[in-house]
Design a protein around this motif. Structure first.
Motif, mmCIF file in Angstrom:
data_model
loop_
_atom_site.group_PDB
_atom_site.id
_atom_site.type_symbol
_atom_site.label_atom_id
_atom_site.label_comp_id
_atom_site.label_asym_id
_atom_site.label_seq_id
_atom_site.Cartn_x
_atom_site.Cartn_y
_atom_site.Cartn_z
ATOM 1 N N THR A 5 12.970 17.182 6.275
ATOM 2 C CA THR A 5 11.748 16.215 6.347
ATOM 3 C C THR A 5 11.218 16.091 4.931
ATOM 4 O O THR A 5 11.316 17.014 3.954
ATOM 5 C CB THR A 5 10.617 17.289 7.407
ATOM 6 O OG1 THR A 5 10.474 18.432 6.748
ATOM 7 C CG2 THR A 5 11.326 17.093 8.616
ATOM 8 N N CYS A 18 8.757 11.997 6.742
ATOM 9 C CA CYS A 18 10.085 11.163 7.347
ATOM 10 C C CYS A 18 10.953 12.428 7.642
ATOM 11 O O CYS A 18 10.988 13.498 6.966
ATOM 12 C CB CYS A 18 10.358 10.590 5.816
ATOM 13 S SG CYS A 18 12.027 9.947 5.939
ATOM 14 N N GLU A 35 20.401 9.374 10.804
ATOM 15 C CA GLU A 35 19.297 8.989 11.423
ATOM 16 C C GLU A 35 18.052 8.996 10.568
ATOM 17 O O GLU A 35 17.760 10.328 9.959
ATOM 18 C CB GLU A 35 18.900 9.244 12.909
ATOM 19 C CG GLU A 35 20.183 9.127 13.903
ATOM 20 C CD GLU A 35 20.636 8.171 14.273
ATOM 21 O OE1 GLU A 35 19.644 7.192 14.076
ATOM 22 O OE2 GLU A 35 21.831 7.590 14.692
ATOM 23 N N SER A 37 13.805 8.478 10.706
ATOM 24 C CA SER A 37 12.705 8.405 11.172
ATOM 25 C C SER A 37 11.341 8.543 10.597
ATOM 26 O O SER A 37 11.464 9.855 9.812
ATOM 27 C CB SER A 37 12.582 8.977 12.784
ATOM 28 O OG SER A 37 13.098 10.452 12.831
ATOM 29 N N VAL A 39 6.953 8.896 10.589
ATOM 30 C CA VAL A 39 5.756 8.842 11.497
ATOM 31 C C VAL A 39 4.529 8.612 10.401
ATOM 32 O O VAL A 39 4.485 9.359 9.511
ATOM 33 C CB VAL A 39 5.667 9.809 12.446
ATOM 34 C CG1 VAL A 39 4.248 9.680 13.185
ATOM 35 C CG2 VAL A 39 6.675 9.829 13.457
ATOM 36 N N PHE A 50 5.315 3.785 13.075
ATOM 37 C CA PHE A 50 6.652 4.460 13.098
ATOM 38 C C PHE A 50 7.630 3.570 12.508
ATOM 39 O O PHE A 50 7.610 2.519 12.249
ATOM 40 C CB PHE A 50 7.212 5.085 14.171
ATOM 41 C CG PHE A 50 7.560 3.947 15.197
ATOM 42 C CD1 PHE A 50 6.911 3.380 16.014
ATOM 43 C CD2 PHE A 50 8.950 3.689 15.238
ATOM 44 C CE1 PHE A 50 7.381 2.447 17.191
ATOM 45 C CE2 PHE A 50 9.536 2.509 15.949
ATOM 46 C CZ PHE A 50 8.600 1.946 17.089
ATOM 47 N N LYS A 52 12.185 3.332 11.974
ATOM 48 C CA LYS A 52 13.458 3.865 12.396
ATOM 49 C C LYS A 52 14.488 3.087 11.623
ATOM 50 O O LYS A 52 14.369 1.990 11.302
ATOM 51 C CB LYS A 52 13.588 3.577 13.765
ATOM 52 C CG LYS A 52 14.903 4.081 14.390
ATOM 53 C CD LYS A 52 15.004 3.872 15.895
ATOM 54 C CE LYS A 52 16.280 4.050 16.173
ATOM 55 N NZ LYS A 52 16.798 3.403 17.629
ATOM 56 N N GLN A 54 18.771 3.948 9.567
ATOM 57 C CA GLN A 54 20.026 5.026 9.175
ATOM 58 C C GLN A 54 20.370 4.718 7.833
ATOM 59 O O GLN A 54 19.973 3.637 6.950
ATOM 60 C CB GLN A 54 21.095 4.491 10.155
ATOM 61 C CG GLN A 54 20.869 4.388 11.701
ATOM 62 C CD GLN A 54 20.165 2.922 12.198
ATOM 63 O OE1 GLN A 54 20.224 2.088 11.633
ATOM 64 N NE2 GLN A 54 19.410 3.297 13.334
ATOM 65 N N GLU A 106 15.806 -0.475 10.303
ATOM 66 C CA GLU A 106 15.842 -1.125 11.607
ATOM 67 C C GLU A 106 14.762 -1.677 12.300
ATOM 68 O O GLU A 106 14.389 -2.815 12.313
ATOM 69 C CB GLU A 106 16.374 0.096 12.418
ATOM 70 C CG GLU A 106 17.002 -0.786 13.950
ATOM 71 C CD GLU A 106 17.390 0.267 14.816
ATOM 72 O OE1 GLU A 106 18.133 1.048 14.567
ATOM 73 O OE2 GLU A 106 17.168 -0.082 16.289
#
Ligand SMILES: CC(C)(COP(=O)(O)OP(=O)(O)OC[C@H]1O[C@@H](n2cnc3c(N)ncnc32)[C@H](O)[C@@H]1OP(=O)(O)O)[C@@H](O)C(=O)NCCC(=O)NCCS
Length: 223
Positions: A5, A18, A35, A37, A39, A50, A52, A54, A106
């Motif tokens: 993170t 992240c 992956e 992600s 927030v 958020f 998202k 890769q 994405e």
């Protein structure tokens, strides 16, 4: 599964957290895909947006074998491969020229009450800076999410909305991949080796800068 993170300030009191995760142990999964992600939290610690994406680990994959992993992962990554990474496509060299991994942006969403401050761009700029050392390129398809699965319903309005997003993302320096025709999905990409004239972020908010300063990386960052 290895996860990491990372957090940073985006300005306006908004913080982004992240997380990057990759499972290399399951060969039937996606061992060459991480992956990503993120927030965004308001000063009151409420989640207000958020991201998202890769990372496709091209540098440690087996050439075209990565296609089947992208294909099994999602339609989005299958498209990324087909439009950008296949032989003859603009980023073909990232696989066979060992230019490094590919960061795929994405989707991005910000709560309506926080829109209009370009926090989305600040978030993307922070993530591009974060992955700049590991990824040779970043790629994306600006797509208005309200048209997901229904872009054919009103083509002209869809294209107008998409054009708004293309203009919105322009300060990040992405360039359009060559398209066979205007109705095809539009992919954009940029090398991550020099950050001229993109957005930067600081405690007082986002601004244009010539170079984005990388956030300090954790020593045991595994990706
Ligand atoms: C895209 C988004 C994250 C940007 O947030 P932001 O940084 O606060 O920026 P804004 O919302 O002010 O948008 C900037 C411009 O892009 C336009 N825009 C943003 N999302 C749009 C969409 N889905 N369709 C059409 N236009 C859009 C806005 O209308 C605005 O244009 P304007 O300045 O002429 O009014 C946010 O608008 C959002 O969550 N949109 C819905 C989800 C989405 O479609 N995401 C795109 C995924 S690629």
């Amino acid at each position: 599964m290895r996860t990491k993170t990372f957090g940073t300030e985006l300005g306006h009191g908004i913080r982004v957290l992240c997380q990057v995760g990759r499972d290399e142990t399951d060969p039937s999964g996606h061992p060459h895909i991480s992956e990503v992600s993120a927030v965004m939290f308001s000063p009151e610690e409420c989640p207000e947006g958020f991201f998202k994406g890769q990372i496709i680990h091209l540098s440690d994959s087996l050439g075209e074998g990565i296609f089947w992993e992208c294909d099994a992962h999602s339609q989005g990554l299958c498209d990324v491969y087909s439009f950008l990474l296949m032989e003859g496509k603009p980023l073909y060299d990232t696989i066979f020229g060992q230019v490094g991994d590919l960061f795929h942006l994405e989707r991005l969403w910000i709560a309506p009450k926080h829109r209009g401050k370009n926090m989305g761009l600040a978030c993307c700029a922070a993530l591009l800076a974060l992955f700049q050392n590991d990824c040779g390129y970043a790629a994306m398809k600006p797509f208005p999410l309200q048209w997901e699965g229904r872009a054919d319903e009103n083509k002209s309005q869809f294209l107008a909305d998409r054009q708004k997003l293309v203009s919105y993302y322009r300060p990040l320096g992405f360039i359009c991949a060559p398209q066979p025709d205007e109705l095809q999905d539009e992919f954009y990409y940029r090398p991550l080796d020099g950050f001229t004239k993109i957005l930067g972020y600081g405690r007082s908010g986002w601004r244009r800068v010539n170079k984005v300063r990388l956030p300090a990386m954790p020593e045991d960052w595994p990706f």
